[in-house]
Design an enzyme around this catalytic site. Structure first.
Site, PDB file in Angstrom:
ATOM      1  N   SER A   1     -12.739 -23.300  19.660  1.00 60.16           N
ATOM      2  CA  SER A   1     -13.599 -22.717  20.695  1.00 60.16           C
ATOM      3  C   SER A   1     -13.084 -21.382  21.217  1.00 60.16           C
ATOM      4  O   SER A   1     -13.825 -20.653  21.875  1.00 60.16           O
ATOM      5  CB  SER A   1     -13.769 -23.695  21.863  1.00 60.16           C
ATOM      6  OG  SER A   1     -12.625 -23.711  22.678  1.00 60.16           O
TER       7      SER A   1
ATOM      8  N   LYS B   1      -9.690 -22.902  28.005  1.00 58.24           N
ATOM      9  CA  LYS B   1     -10.907 -22.110  28.195  1.00 58.24           C
ATOM     10  C   LYS B   1     -10.619 -20.943  29.144  1.00 58.24           C
ATOM     11  O   LYS B   1      -9.610 -20.919  29.843  1.00 58.24           O
ATOM     12  CB  LYS B   1     -12.022 -22.966  28.813  1.00 58.24           C
ATOM     13  CG  LYS B   1     -12.523 -24.115  27.947  1.00 58.24           C
ATOM     14  CD  LYS B   1     -13.331 -23.630  26.768  1.00 58.24           C
ATOM     15  CE  LYS B   1     -13.907 -24.802  25.977  1.00 58.24           C
ATOM     16  NZ  LYS B   1     -12.855 -25.565  25.286  1.00 58.24           N
TER      17      LYS B   1
END
Length: 218
Positions: A137, A176
């Site tokens: 990601s 993230k």
């Protein structure tokens, strides 16, 4: 100055062990390491005495992580690992949808990894640990599956910083970019094929900020 009044001999031993271990390794011991290091009969005995030390205001504890012990007002000293350009590899973090944290940092054998001087001077490695990345990601930030991220331990972050985040209740940890949006937090992947994750701000606990990357060549 920290007072040791009204401490049992065992509590003094545990407090001393935590301080020496933290100064030597750059991170606190797990309950199992305290048990093994002091030859205490069980981890429950260690936990009981840690609660006593906490109630007396000598330590802070985060029971959600295995190394969540901090001695109050402890003055950091130069770490032997910093002189060698080494940091502890404490487990795996997902760069994808959050998953239950697969790492087990309660073992006595903690792997240490070398950090090249051109990436980070040894004196910059205080309070730094490493996590191995699982997932894709963060690929657009040049962080891919198998890479190792260097994390500086901190519990707050500015918008846009790349952080390790634990999501409460799910016991999930993910890598993230962090954005606070009102009473929510947006956890933004660096991958155009993936959607951001929105979580109540109260459920988000920052475990550290990315300060470097060791890239896998495989």
């Amino acid at each position: 100055m920290r007072s040791s009044d009204q401490l049992s001999a065992r509590q003094r031993d545990i407090l001393g062990f935590i301080e020496e271990f933290t100064q030597e390794h750059g991170y606190p011991p797990s309950i199992r390491e305290i048990q093994d290091g002091l030859r205490i009969s069980s981890t429950s005995v260690v936990a009981y005495n840690l609660r006593a030390l906490e109630s007396k205001g000598l330590i802070d504890r985060d029971g959600r992580v295995s190394r969540g012990i901090k001695i109050k007002n402890m003055t950091p000293m130069p770490l032997s690992r910093a002189q060698g350009g080494r940091v502890p590899l404490l487990g795996v973090i997902t760069a994808g949808q959050p998953l239950p944290n697969p790492e087990d940092t309660s073992t006595t054998a903690v792997e240490m990894i070398e950090v090249p001087v051109d990436l980070a001077p040894p004196e910059k490695l205080q309070n730094v640990y490493a996590l191995k990345v699982r997932g894709h990601s963060m690929i657009d930030a040049l962080i891919d599956d198998g890479d190792i991220v260097l994390m500086r331990y901190q519990e707050t972050a500015d918008n846009g910083q790349m952080v390790a985040v634990r999501i409460e209740d799910d016991n999930a940890v993910t890598l993230k970019r962090f954005y606070r949006e009102g009473d929510k937090v947006r956890l933004q992947p660096a991958n155009v094929t993936m959607e951001p994750i929105y979580v109540d701000a109260a459920r988000v606990h920052i475990q550290g900020r990315v300060v470097g990357v060791l890239r896998s060549m495989w």
